[in-house]
Motif scaffolding. Structure first.
Motif, mmCIF file in Angstrom:
data_model
loop_
_atom_site.group_PDB
_atom_site.id
_atom_site.type_symbol
_atom_site.label_atom_id
_atom_site.label_comp_id
_atom_site.label_asym_id
_atom_site.label_seq_id
_atom_site.Cartn_x
_atom_site.Cartn_y
_atom_site.Cartn_z
ATOM 1 N N LYS A 130 34.970 30.978 5.228
ATOM 2 C CA LYS A 130 36.387 30.817 4.872
ATOM 3 C C LYS A 130 36.959 29.543 5.486
ATOM 4 O O LYS A 130 37.768 28.855 4.864
ATOM 5 C CB LYS A 130 37.176 32.035 5.343
ATOM 6 N N ASP A 131 36.530 29.221 6.711
ATOM 7 C CA ASP A 131 37.028 28.011 7.375
ATOM 8 C C ASP A 131 36.491 26.736 6.734
ATOM 9 O O ASP A 131 37.248 25.800 6.478
ATOM 10 C CB ASP A 131 36.658 28.022 8.861
ATOM 11 N N VAL A 132 35.188 26.689 6.496
ATOM 12 C CA VAL A 132 34.609 25.438 5.980
ATOM 13 C C VAL A 132 35.004 25.181 4.532
ATOM 14 O O VAL A 132 35.035 24.030 4.101
ATOM 15 C CB VAL A 132 33.078 25.370 6.163
ATOM 16 N N ILE A 133 35.346 26.229 3.783
ATOM 17 C CA ILE A 133 35.812 26.028 2.402
ATOM 18 C C ILE A 133 37.078 25.189 2.382
ATOM 19 O O ILE A 133 37.323 24.426 1.445
ATOM 20 C CB ILE A 133 36.022 27.392 1.704
ATOM 21 N N LYS A 134 37.875 25.291 3.428
ATOM 22 C CA LYS A 134 39.127 24.549 3.519
ATOM 23 C C LYS A 134 38.918 23.078 3.882
ATOM 24 O O LYS A 134 39.832 22.277 3.766
ATOM 25 C CB LYS A 134 40.039 25.179 4.572
ATOM 26 N N MET A 135 37.718 22.738 4.326
ATOM 27 C CA MET A 135 37.452 21.375 4.792
ATOM 28 C C MET A 135 37.115 20.433 3.639
ATOM 29 O O MET A 135 36.580 20.852 2.620
ATOM 30 C CB MET A 135 36.296 21.376 5.799
ATOM 31 N N ASP A 136 37.382 19.173 3.862
ATOM 32 C CA ASP A 136 37.000 18.125 2.929
ATOM 33 C C ASP A 136 35.478 17.998 2.977
ATOM 34 O O ASP A 136 34.880 17.956 4.050
ATOM 35 C CB ASP A 136 37.661 16.807 3.341
ATOM 36 N N ASP B 80 34.114 15.332 5.237
ATOM 37 C CA ASP B 80 34.398 15.399 6.670
ATOM 38 C C ASP B 80 33.078 15.356 7.441
ATOM 39 O O ASP B 80 32.204 16.199 7.233
ATOM 40 C CB ASP B 80 35.158 16.689 6.998
ATOM 41 N N PRO B 81 32.903 14.390 8.336
ATOM 42 C CA PRO B 81 31.637 14.266 9.066
ATOM 43 C C PRO B 81 31.366 15.448 10.003
ATOM 44 O O PRO B 81 30.225 15.659 10.419
ATOM 45 C CB PRO B 81 31.796 12.964 9.863
ATOM 46 N N LYS B 82 32.377 16.252 10.316
ATOM 47 C CA LYS B 82 32.177 17.416 11.183
ATOM 48 C C LYS B 82 31.603 18.610 10.423
ATOM 49 O O LYS B 82 31.085 19.542 11.035
ATOM 50 C CB LYS B 82 33.501 17.825 11.839
ATOM 51 N N LEU B 83 31.695 18.585 9.109
ATOM 52 C CA LEU B 83 31.289 19.727 8.299
ATOM 53 C C LEU B 83 29.872 20.226 8.592
ATOM 54 O O LEU B 83 29.689 21.422 8.824
ATOM 55 C CB LEU B 83 31.464 19.421 6.812
ATOM 56 N N PRO B 84 28.859 19.372 8.623
ATOM 57 C CA PRO B 84 27.509 19.878 8.896
ATOM 58 C C PRO B 84 27.385 20.574 10.259
ATOM 59 O O PRO B 84 26.650 21.548 10.392
ATOM 60 C CB PRO B 84 26.625 18.619 8.852
ATOM 61 N N ARG B 85 28.111 20.097 11.249
ATOM 62 C CA ARG B 85 28.043 20.717 12.576
ATOM 63 C C ARG B 85 28.769 22.049 12.615
ATOM 64 O O ARG B 85 28.403 22.944 13.369
ATOM 65 C CB ARG B 85 28.623 19.788 13.640
ATOM 66 N N LEU B 86 29.823 22.189 11.810
ATOM 67 C CA LEU B 86 30.629 23.400 11.840
ATOM 68 C C LEU B 86 30.118 24.492 10.904
ATOM 69 O O LEU B 86 30.467 25.662 11.067
ATOM 70 C CB LEU B 86 32.082 23.065 11.501
ATOM 71 N N LEU B 87 29.301 24.132 9.951
ATOM 72 C CA LEU B 87 28.764 25.097 8.999
ATOM 73 C C LEU B 87 27.663 25.920 9.662
ATOM 74 O O LEU B 87 26.661 25.379 10.124
ATOM 75 C CB LEU B 87 28.225 24.378 7.765
ATOM 76 N N LEU B 88 27.880 27.221 9.741
ATOM 77 C CA LEU B 88 26.914 28.104 10.386
ATOM 78 C C LEU B 88 25.989 28.747 9.361
ATOM 79 O O LEU B 88 26.348 28.916 8.210
ATOM 80 C CB LEU B 88 27.641 29.209 11.153
ATOM 81 N N ASP B 89 24.797 29.099 9.802
ATOM 82 C CA ASP B 89 23.872 29.912 9.023
ATOM 83 C C ASP B 89 23.219 30.892 10.008
ATOM 84 O O ASP B 89 23.519 30.870 11.203
ATOM 85 C CB ASP B 89 22.829 29.049 8.298
ATOM 86 N N LYS B 90 22.351 31.764 9.504
ATOM 87 C CA LYS B 90 21.750 32.783 10.374
ATOM 88 C C LYS B 90 20.973 32.168 11.535
ATOM 89 O O LYS B 90 21.016 32.675 12.650
ATOM 90 C CB LYS B 90 20.854 33.721 9.572
ATOM 91 N N LYS B 91 20.283 31.067 11.279
ATOM 92 C CA LYS B 91 19.508 30.425 12.343
ATOM 93 C C LYS B 91 20.427 29.890 13.432
ATOM 94 O O LYS B 91 20.159 30.049 14.625
ATOM 95 C CB LYS B 91 18.634 29.305 11.794
ATOM 96 N N LYS B 92 21.521 29.250 13.034
ATOM 97 C CA LYS B 92 22.457 28.712 14.034
ATOM 98 C C LYS B 92 23.076 29.855 14.847
ATOM 99 O O LYS B 92 23.250 29.719 16.067
ATOM 100 C CB LYS B 92 23.549 27.874 13.373
ATOM 101 N N ILE B 93 23.400 30.959 14.191
ATOM 102 C CA ILE B 93 23.950 32.113 14.917
ATOM 103 C C ILE B 93 22.923 32.608 15.928
ATOM 104 O O ILE B 93 23.237 32.872 17.090
ATOM 105 C CB ILE B 93 24.331 33.259 13.952
#
Length: 95
Positions: free
Chosen positions: A67-73, A76-89
């Motif tokens: 829901k948060d990353v959908i709101k991002m451009d 945005d260079p921060k997007l890859p760092r902020l996008l979580l997946d099961k491995k990152k969790i």
């Protein structure tokens, strides 16, 4: 993914958000000070329980993150760092 419009927040909403965030930071600092006084064994048990809880709540965490990353451009260079997946969790929980 859409672009978040900061201008949509009025001054009172922004002030309220800042105020809430500052209160949470203050509480976190107080908790950290108290945790630092605990024996290492107790801190280790606490961290293990937190890691287990992160793993248990991973579906909820991923849904909120989406829901948060959908709101991002998309640009945005921060997007890859902020996008979580099961491995990152898992990596977060694994420390």
């Amino acid at each position: 993914m859409g672009t978040i419009i900061i201008g949509a927040l009025d001054a009172s909403s922004t002030n309220s958000l800042v105020s809430k965030t500052l209160r949470k930071i203050k509480l976190a600092k107080q908790a950290a000070s108290q945790i630092a006084l605990l024996p290492d064994k107790q801190i280790s048990r606490m961290l293990l329980r937190l890691a287990q809880r992160i793993e248990q709540k991973s579906a909820e965490i991923l849904a909120a993150n989406k829901k948060d990353v959908i709101k991002m451009d998309e640009e945005d260079p921060k997007l890859p760092r902020l996008l979580l997946d099961k491995k990152k969790i898992h990596d977060i929980a694994d420390g």
